[in-house]
Design a protein around this motif. Sequence first.
Motif, PDB file in Angstrom:
ATOM      1  N   GLY A   1       0.796  -1.235   0.000  1.00  0.00           N
ATOM      2  CA  GLY A   1       0.000   0.000   0.000  1.00  0.00           C
ATOM      3  C   GLY A   1       0.820   1.273   0.000  1.00  0.00           C
ATOM      4  O   GLY A   1       0.391   2.301   0.529  1.00  0.00           O
ATOM      5  N   LEU A   2       2.000   1.235  -0.613  1.00  0.00           N
ATOM      6  CA  LEU A   2       2.889   2.400  -0.548  1.00  0.00           C
ATOM      7  C   LEU A   2       2.315   3.548  -1.382  1.00  0.00           C
ATOM      8  O   LEU A   2       2.022   3.394  -2.568  1.00  0.00           O
ATOM      9  CB  LEU A   2       4.295   2.027  -1.040  1.00  0.00           C
ATOM     10  N   THR A   3       2.155   4.682  -0.727  1.00  0.00           N
ATOM     11  CA  THR A   3       1.502   5.832  -1.352  1.00  0.00           C
ATOM     12  C   THR A   3       2.351   7.075  -1.141  1.00  0.00           C
ATOM     13  O   THR A   3       2.900   7.295  -0.064  1.00  0.00           O
ATOM     14  CB  THR A   3       0.111   6.058  -0.721  1.00  0.00           C
ATOM     15  N   LYS A   4       2.479   7.853  -2.205  1.00  0.00           N
ATOM     16  CA  LYS A   4       3.233   9.109  -2.117  1.00  0.00           C
ATOM     17  C   LYS A   4       2.505  10.193  -2.895  1.00  0.00           C
ATOM     18  O   LYS A   4       2.170  10.008  -4.059  1.00  0.00           O
ATOM     19  CB  LYS A   4       4.644   8.909  -2.699  1.00  0.00           C
ATOM     20  N   ARG A   5       2.249  11.301  -2.222  1.00  0.00           N
ATOM     21  CA  ARG A   5       1.611  12.440  -2.886  1.00  0.00           C
ATOM     22  C   ARG A   5       2.565  13.623  -2.868  1.00  0.00           C
ATOM     23  O   ARG A   5       3.228  13.859  -1.862  1.00  0.00           O
ATOM     24  CB  ARG A   5       0.327  12.842  -2.156  1.00  0.00           C
ATOM     25  N   PHE A   6       2.630  14.341  -3.984  1.00  0.00           N
ATOM     26  CA  PHE A   6       3.296  15.637  -3.991  1.00  0.00           C
ATOM     27  C   PHE A   6       2.202  16.670  -4.129  1.00  0.00           C
ATOM     28  O   PHE A   6       1.552  16.757  -5.162  1.00  0.00           O
ATOM     29  CB  PHE A   6       4.289  15.752  -5.155  1.00  0.00           C
ATOM     30  N   VAL A   7       1.953  17.412  -3.060  1.00  0.00           N
ATOM     31  CA  VAL A   7       0.842  18.347  -2.979  1.00  0.00           C
ATOM     32  C   VAL A   7      -0.451  17.585  -3.305  1.00  0.00           C
ATOM     33  O   VAL A   7      -0.883  16.758  -2.517  1.00  0.00           O
ATOM     34  CB  VAL A   7       1.045  19.589  -3.883  1.00  0.00           C
ATOM     35  N   THR A   8      -1.044  17.818  -4.470  1.00  0.00           N
ATOM     36  CA  THR A   8      -2.305  17.117  -4.748  1.00  0.00           C
ATOM     37  C   THR A   8      -2.098  15.976  -5.730  1.00  0.00           C
ATOM     38  O   THR A   8      -3.010  15.207  -6.001  1.00  0.00           O
ATOM     39  CB  THR A   8      -3.334  18.083  -5.363  1.00  0.00           C
ATOM     40  N   ASN A   9      -0.867  15.864  -6.223  1.00  0.00           N
ATOM     41  CA  ASN A   9      -0.593  14.873  -7.253  1.00  0.00           C
ATOM     42  C   ASN A   9      -0.177  13.548  -6.611  1.00  0.00           C
ATOM     43  O   ASN A   9       0.818  13.480  -5.909  1.00  0.00           O
ATOM     44  CB  ASN A   9       0.529  15.437  -8.146  1.00  0.00           C
ATOM     45  N   THR A  10      -0.946  12.509  -6.818  1.00  0.00           N
ATOM     46  CA  THR A  10      -0.610  11.205  -6.246  1.00  0.00           C
ATOM     47  C   THR A  10       0.355  10.480  -7.182  1.00  0.00           C
ATOM     48  O   THR A  10      -0.002  10.097  -8.293  1.00  0.00           O
ATOM     49  CB  THR A  10      -1.866  10.351  -6.043  1.00  0.00           C
ATOM     50  N   VAL A  11       1.605  10.381  -6.733  1.00  0.00           N
ATOM     51  CA  VAL A  11       2.651   9.811  -7.594  1.00  0.00           C
ATOM     52  C   VAL A  11       2.714   8.299  -7.437  1.00  0.00           C
ATOM     53  O   VAL A  11       2.959   7.567  -8.394  1.00  0.00           O
ATOM     54  CB  VAL A  11       4.016  10.435  -7.254  1.00  0.00           C
ATOM     55  N   LEU A  12       2.508   7.821  -6.217  1.00  0.00           N
ATOM     56  CA  LEU A  12       2.418   6.375  -5.967  1.00  0.00           C
ATOM     57  C   LEU A  12       1.058   6.111  -5.353  1.00  0.00           C
ATOM     58  O   LEU A  12       0.696   6.709  -4.348  1.00  0.00           O
ATOM     59  CB  LEU A  12       3.520   5.907  -5.010  1.00  0.00           C
TER      60      LEU A  12
ATOM     61  N   ILE B   1       9.433  -8.701 -14.600  1.00  0.00           N
ATOM     62  CA  ILE B   1       9.273  -7.331 -15.097  1.00  0.00           C
ATOM     63  C   ILE B   1       7.994  -6.769 -14.477  1.00  0.00           C
ATOM     64  O   ILE B   1       6.963  -7.442 -14.461  1.00  0.00           O
ATOM     65  CB  ILE B   1       9.125  -7.298 -16.640  1.00  0.00           C
ATOM     66  N   VAL B   2       8.122  -5.536 -13.957  1.00  0.00           N
ATOM     67  CA  VAL B   2       6.952  -4.862 -13.408  1.00  0.00           C
ATOM     68  C   VAL B   2       6.667  -3.661 -14.300  1.00  0.00           C
ATOM     69  O   VAL B   2       7.553  -2.834 -14.529  1.00  0.00           O
ATOM     70  CB  VAL B   2       7.225  -4.397 -11.953  1.00  0.00           C
ATOM     71  N   PHE B   3       5.452  -3.573 -14.834  1.00  0.00           N
ATOM     72  CA  PHE B   3       5.094  -2.412 -15.658  1.00  0.00           C
ATOM     73  C   PHE B   3       4.242  -1.462 -14.830  1.00  0.00           C
ATOM     74  O   PHE B   3       3.212  -1.851 -14.276  1.00  0.00           O
ATOM     75  CB  PHE B   3       4.329  -2.849 -16.911  1.00  0.00           C
ATOM     76  N   MET B   4       4.708  -0.216 -14.715  1.00  0.00           N
ATOM     77  CA  MET B   4       3.982   0.798 -13.937  1.00  0.00           C
ATOM     78  C   MET B   4       3.431   1.880 -14.846  1.00  0.00           C
ATOM     79  O   MET B   4       4.052   2.267 -15.837  1.00  0.00           O
ATOM     80  CB  MET B   4       4.910   1.459 -12.904  1.00  0.00           C
ATOM     81  N   ASP B   5       2.256   2.367 -14.489  1.00  0.00           N
ATOM     82  CA  ASP B   5       1.685   3.520 -15.180  1.00  0.00           C
ATOM     83  C   ASP B   5       0.755   4.240 -14.198  1.00  0.00           C
ATOM     84  O   ASP B   5       0.023   3.580 -13.456  1.00  0.00           O
ATOM     85  CB  ASP B   5       0.913   3.066 -16.429  1.00  0.00           C
ATOM     86  N   GLY B   6       0.831   5.559 -14.192  1.00  0.00           N
ATOM     87  CA  GLY B   6      -0.063   6.341 -13.342  1.00  0.00           C
ATOM     88  C   GLY B   6       0.058   6.029 -11.864  1.00  0.00           C
ATOM     89  O   GLY B   6      -0.931   6.076 -11.132  1.00  0.00           O
ATOM     90  N   GLY B   7       1.267   5.719 -11.405  1.00  0.00           N
ATOM     91  CA  GLY B   7       1.470   5.491  -9.982  1.00  0.00           C
ATOM     92  C   GLY B   7       1.018   4.126  -9.501  1.00  0.00           C
ATOM     93  O   GLY B   7       0.958   3.882  -8.294  1.00  0.00           O
ATOM     94  N   ARG B   8       0.670   3.231 -10.427  1.00  0.00           N
ATOM     95  CA  ARG B   8       0.244   1.886 -10.027  1.00  0.00           C
ATOM     96  C   ARG B   8       0.995   0.826 -10.814  1.00  0.00           C
ATOM     97  O   ARG B   8       1.510   1.092 -11.897  1.00  0.00           O
ATOM     98  CB  ARG B   8      -1.240   1.689 -10.329  1.00  0.00           C
ATOM     99  N   ILE B   9       1.025  -0.355 -10.238  1.00  0.00           N
ATOM    100  CA  ILE B   9       1.550  -1.492 -10.982  1.00  0.00           C
ATOM    101  C   ILE B   9       0.413  -2.024 -11.859  1.00  0.00           C
ATOM    102  O   ILE B   9      -0.635  -2.447 -11.358  1.00  0.00           O
ATOM    103  CB  ILE B   9       2.067  -2.585 -10.030  1.00  0.00           C
ATOM    104  N   VAL B  10       0.628  -1.954 -13.153  1.00  0.00           N
ATOM    105  CA  VAL B  10      -0.427  -2.353 -14.084  1.00  0.00           C
ATOM    106  C   VAL B  10      -0.372  -3.854 -14.328  1.00  0.00           C
ATOM    107  O   VAL B  10      -1.386  -4.538 -14.375  1.00  0.00           O
ATOM    108  CB  VAL B  10      -0.270  -1.581 -15.415  1.00  0.00           C
ATOM    109  N   GLU B  11       0.855  -4.333 -14.452  1.00  0.00           N
ATOM    110  CA  GLU B  11       1.006  -5.715 -14.870  1.00  0.00           C
ATOM    111  C   GLU B  11       2.406  -6.179 -14.501  1.00  0.00           C
ATOM    112  O   GLU B  11       3.353  -5.407 -14.542  1.00  0.00           O
ATOM    113  CB  GLU B  11       0.810  -5.756 -16.394  1.00  0.00           C
ATOM    114  N   GLN B  12       2.550  -7.424 -14.120  1.00  0.00           N
ATOM    115  CA  GLN B  12       3.887  -7.953 -13.885  1.00  0.00           C
ATOM    116  C   GLN B  12       3.953  -9.417 -14.264  1.00  0.00           C
ATOM    117  O   GLN B  12       2.950 -10.114 -14.294  1.00  0.00           O
ATOM    118  CB  GLN B  12       4.329  -7.750 -12.439  1.00  0.00           C
ATOM    119  N   GLY B  13       5.179  -9.855 -14.572  1.00  0.00           N
ATOM    120  CA  GLY B  13       5.346 -11.243 -14.984  1.00  0.00           C
ATOM    121  C   GLY B  13       6.771 -11.481 -15.424  1.00  0.00           C
ATOM    122  O   GLY B  13       7.630 -10.596 -15.303  1.00  0.00           O
TER     123      GLY B  13
END
Lengths: 224, 246
Positions: free
Chosen positions: B9-20, B212-224
């Motif tokens: 559940g790792l979450t990181k916000r910069f001001v209002t932008n949720t990066v993780l 391989i972990v594919f990330m987009d928009g601060g989330r893990i989309v797919e891995q394998g």
Amino acid sequence: MRPLDTAYMWDLVPIILGYVPLTLGMAIAAMAAALILAALLAIVRVLRVPVADGAVAVFISFFRGTPLLVQLFLFYYGLPQLFPALTSIDGITAAVIGLTLHFSAYMAESIRGAILGVDRSQWEAAQSIGMTQGQVLRRIVLPQASRVAAPTLMNYFIDLIKSTSLAFTLGVTEMMGAAQKEAAGSFLYLEAFLVVAVIYWIMVEALSVGQRWMERRLGKAVAR
Amino acid sequence: MTCEIDIAGLTKRFVTNTVLDGIDLCLKPGERVAIIGPSGTGKSTLLRCLNWLDRPDAGRIAIGDLSVDAAHASRAEILALRRRTGFVFQNYALFANKTARQNISEGLTTVRGWSAARAAQRADEILTQIGLADRGDSYPAALSGGQQQRVGIGRAMALEADLLLFDEPTSALDPEWVGEVLDLIRSIADGRQTILIVTHEMQFAREIADRIVFMDGGRIVEQGTPSQIFGDPQDERTRAFLRRVG
């Protein structure tokens, strides 16, 4: 117009030179103390230590915002009225303390600027290997900042040497005080103050040569 | 499956932008994982949060018996976490006031309390390993980009951290130096140390990574496995990304 009494001036030289150790001693003592104090003040400001940061900001603002002469008088003549224990303080000690406080305020700002000038990646790299904030400062950031600040600090030292002449106003017989005393006896003010001016000038020029040498050496150690 | 490194559940916000946005990731001992994805999707931020260079807002990072709750991390926990994670920077970030040898030995003396002699000896071994045995006395400014990054890797290796993090280790390099740095990472990635690497070198990721972990928009989309992700991506975003970079 009368000619300069050069024979008198030559006689004065050794007398004034006799006070060079006192002038330099005061300057070196004040510089050493001011460097330590300034580094601490700068660190408090850079780390934004709660409460202390505000107090340091006021300290720096006051000592940069008022004339050194006023500070020395306030310290030597004024404060003993509030704290009788300070009455026993001698002029030399008062001058050294006053110079220390005054110059530490200026030097703290240069050191702070130099610390902030050290690239953020240097902090990050040091923190990434698990160094504490104190270790990062001591081992990585301050050594780099001191290279940047050294020329400016050297300028402050030169300024400090000249400012020791104000100790004369606290009754200290240093170079300036000695010249004043000699002149009061002979009425040859021009000669006496010319001699003291030239001796200050030579001292400062000698230091400037040392400063340029030091800058070349520091530049070489970590070439960019 | 036992996780040596367990991120939840790792979450990181910069001001209002949720990066993780709630990253869950489990790394097995010795696993080599490459993170790929478009720019600005939080890949580097994830790595930086694991080393606490960026402070995560929420979530949990567990490495071995150390478990750090992002919202309530103490100073001691942060130091402990950093000592268990080695970080290789994109821009090398070598200590400018220290020689190559000192860059490597610094953490051993200052953080781990080794004697200077022992640390210098270990640094020399690492210098040999990274192919810079003759450059120990050089300051970073006198080294090429590739050499600097090899020292950067050596510095991270020296700490024998549980997890080695590589943040785009070749992105700042001139093309001529990329090969030597990738070669070095290949030689370290022998399956003994757990490695998490953010990279734009797809061929390299495919070659060294177990996963391989594919990330987009601060989330893990797919891995394998590399063959799954590169050969048969399931998510449209993964396919679009691989078309662009491929």
